[in-house]
Design a protein around this motif. Sequence first.
Motif, mmCIF file in Angstrom:
data_model
loop_
_atom_site.group_PDB
_atom_site.id
_atom_site.type_symbol
_atom_site.label_atom_id
_atom_site.label_comp_id
_atom_site.label_asym_id
_atom_site.label_seq_id
_atom_site.Cartn_x
_atom_site.Cartn_y
_atom_site.Cartn_z
ATOM 1 N N ALA A 1 0.711 -1.309 0.106
ATOM 2 C CA ALA A 1 -0.002 0.054 0.002
ATOM 3 C C ALA A 1 0.975 1.186 -0.143
ATOM 4 O O ALA A 1 1.660 1.472 0.857
ATOM 5 C CB ALA A 1 -0.827 0.033 1.093
ATOM 6 N N PRO A 2 0.738 2.229 -0.764
ATOM 7 C CA PRO A 2 1.324 3.331 -0.995
ATOM 8 C C PRO A 2 1.395 4.415 0.378
ATOM 9 O O PRO A 2 0.443 4.300 0.849
ATOM 10 C CB PRO A 2 0.946 4.113 -2.084
ATOM 11 C CG PRO A 2 -0.307 3.452 -2.298
ATOM 12 C CD PRO A 2 -0.382 2.300 -1.927
ATOM 13 N N VAL A 3 2.636 4.784 0.603
ATOM 14 C CA VAL A 3 2.513 5.621 1.809
ATOM 15 C C VAL A 3 3.009 7.041 1.536
ATOM 16 O O VAL A 3 4.169 7.370 0.597
ATOM 17 C CB VAL A 3 3.521 5.155 3.003
ATOM 18 C CG1 VAL A 3 4.823 4.731 2.545
ATOM 19 C CG2 VAL A 3 3.519 5.931 4.137
ATOM 20 N N VAL A 4 2.277 8.129 2.070
ATOM 21 C CA VAL A 4 2.771 9.405 1.467
ATOM 22 C C VAL A 4 3.208 10.047 2.713
ATOM 23 O O VAL A 4 2.683 9.812 3.899
ATOM 24 C CB VAL A 4 1.298 10.070 1.060
ATOM 25 C CG1 VAL A 4 1.437 11.680 0.739
ATOM 26 C CG2 VAL A 4 0.793 9.419 -0.135
ATOM 27 N N VAL A 5 4.468 10.750 2.822
ATOM 28 C CA VAL A 5 4.987 11.205 3.955
ATOM 29 C C VAL A 5 5.604 12.713 3.482
ATOM 30 O O VAL A 5 6.006 12.953 2.919
ATOM 31 C CB VAL A 5 6.361 10.316 4.085
ATOM 32 C CG1 VAL A 5 6.953 10.788 5.418
ATOM 33 C CG2 VAL A 5 5.936 8.702 4.212
ATOM 34 N N ALA A 6 5.183 13.142 4.972
ATOM 35 C CA ALA A 6 5.590 14.567 5.380
ATOM 36 C C ALA A 6 7.054 14.686 5.424
ATOM 37 O O ALA A 6 7.635 13.807 5.713
ATOM 38 C CB ALA A 6 5.051 15.328 6.208
ATOM 39 N N PRO A 7 7.701 15.699 5.231
ATOM 40 C CA PRO A 7 9.397 15.921 5.320
ATOM 41 C C PRO A 7 9.495 15.581 6.961
ATOM 42 O O PRO A 7 8.663 15.972 7.676
ATOM 43 C CB PRO A 7 9.477 17.417 5.221
ATOM 44 C CG PRO A 7 8.593 17.895 4.037
ATOM 45 C CD PRO A 7 7.214 17.009 4.629
ATOM 46 N N GLN A 8 10.627 14.838 7.192
ATOM 47 C CA GLN A 8 10.855 14.338 8.606
ATOM 48 C C GLN A 8 12.215 14.621 8.863
ATOM 49 O O GLN A 8 12.932 14.881 8.116
ATOM 50 C CB GLN A 8 10.392 12.715 8.763
ATOM 51 C CG GLN A 8 9.300 12.550 8.225
ATOM 52 C CD GLN A 8 8.247 12.823 9.042
ATOM 53 O OE1 GLN A 8 8.272 13.266 10.186
ATOM 54 N NE2 GLN A 8 6.701 12.610 8.749
ATOM 55 N N GLY A 9 12.482 14.860 10.240
ATOM 56 C CA GLY A 9 13.920 14.607 10.424
ATOM 57 C C GLY A 9 14.739 13.375 9.999
ATOM 58 O O GLY A 9 13.991 12.378 9.901
ATOM 59 N N PRO A 10 16.065 13.495 10.087
ATOM 60 C CA PRO A 10 16.679 12.337 9.319
ATOM 61 C C PRO A 10 16.439 10.929 10.429
ATOM 62 O O PRO A 10 16.287 9.773 9.818
ATOM 63 C CB PRO A 10 18.128 12.675 9.563
ATOM 64 C CG PRO A 10 18.326 13.946 10.347
ATOM 65 C CD PRO A 10 16.746 14.589 10.399
ATOM 66 N N GLU A 11 16.366 11.109 11.576
ATOM 67 C CA GLU A 11 16.019 9.947 12.299
ATOM 68 C C GLU A 11 14.790 9.214 12.142
ATOM 69 O O GLU A 11 14.638 8.154 11.859
ATOM 70 C CB GLU A 11 16.274 10.305 14.034
ATOM 71 C CG GLU A 11 17.469 10.892 14.455
ATOM 72 C CD GLU A 11 17.222 12.551 14.384
ATOM 73 O OE1 GLU A 11 16.301 13.184 13.611
ATOM 74 O OE2 GLU A 11 17.773 13.092 15.312
#
Length: 432
Positions: free
Chosen positions: A187-197
């Motif tokens: 299932a595709p996942v859409v992700v907001a910008p995150q910190g590297p960790e």
Amino acid sequence: MDDYKGTIDYLYGLQRHGIKLGLRNITEILRRLGDPQEAFASAHIAGTNAKGSTAHALVSILKASGARAGLFTSPHLVSFTERMEVDGAEIPEEDVIRLARKVREAAGEMNPTFFEVVTAMGFLYFAEKAVEWAVVETGMGGRLDATNSLSPRVTIITPVALDHAEFLGSTLEEVAREKAGIIKENAPVVVAPQGPEAMRVIRARAGEMKAPLHVAGEDFAFSITNRGAEGLTFDYSSGSLALNALRVPLVGDYQALNASLAVRAFELVAGDAGEGAVREGLLGMRPPGRLELIRHEPPVYLDGAHNPAAAEALARALEGLGMRPVMVIGVMGDKDVEGILAPLLPLAEGAIFASPGYGRSAPAERRLGSARALGYEGETAPTVREALEAALARGKPVLVTGSFFTIGEAKEALLGAAPSRIARLGEWQAAP
């Protein structure tokens, strides 16, 4: 449980079972109800901040596309019925009574939590109403959240930050691992910008589940072209879609990101995404308690900035508007209070601290002490209503913030609603 009040009493009485993160109970309850969650397609949203705004954006687009769509969110601000909507209409009280009784009977000998029962009620309601799509916001975390009994067509992870450390972990990696638990195979996942960790954890989970990853700023992008007191205008682009001059009736640059997450998710599940549906849907979104303008003279805004990351985003929005409001602030006792106050107080014309009538709230005097530790002054009021009255008397713009419980009580005061049970009894699994 023969009337609405008795039903609400029963539901909040379930808080005695505390928080039980895990899927065993909800899976069995849903099985006994005929697995209603399999009757509709779903989009599942996790994250620390912006889940509600993103959910409202996506469900509004789905409705504009002609789909019959349900929305499951938490917490509510004034009425329990806000938690479940179909085509924009809140669940009627009589259905709350009926569904609570049905889920209680199905649970039988189990001791379900408040949120397990409410989740089962929501899924059963959507199945009964024959929704084509349900947009579902997690309550807390994701991996062991009751809503993770879904098999979604698409998942969305909004910005991840530290919150609920006692349940989700004390590092970004630990929190992100819980949020990424909603990612499902293929299932595709859409992700907001995150910190590297956090991003490392999310990428690893997506790879493990063979879930196509779509990251804002990498696989799709937005660019704000106009800001104003009435909302934002922005351009959106991906590999297959370019839309200019999209409008959202909300302030705060972060709302363009939230809307873009919703557009990308819709694009992935709708194939040839309809430009008209996107435009109409975004223009019609109205998430409550997100810099919500609820009164015009003087202006009164409500924003549930309940952790430092949310407070920083709110501060940026206030700076963009050039606004210095009188702030009514009520924060829960288990929050990073100084982290919430630090970005906001420099922008306040004045601060009035109050405690919402909820068990986890801390005395207003203690919050004033936190402000003084940061070098700022203020005053206190016995209740949120009295704090709001004192702020309005100054004749300047007012911002009510710090917790969804605080803004819920303020909304009741302004709308003349009856006292909310969320303030008196509280809730656990779905706490913001």
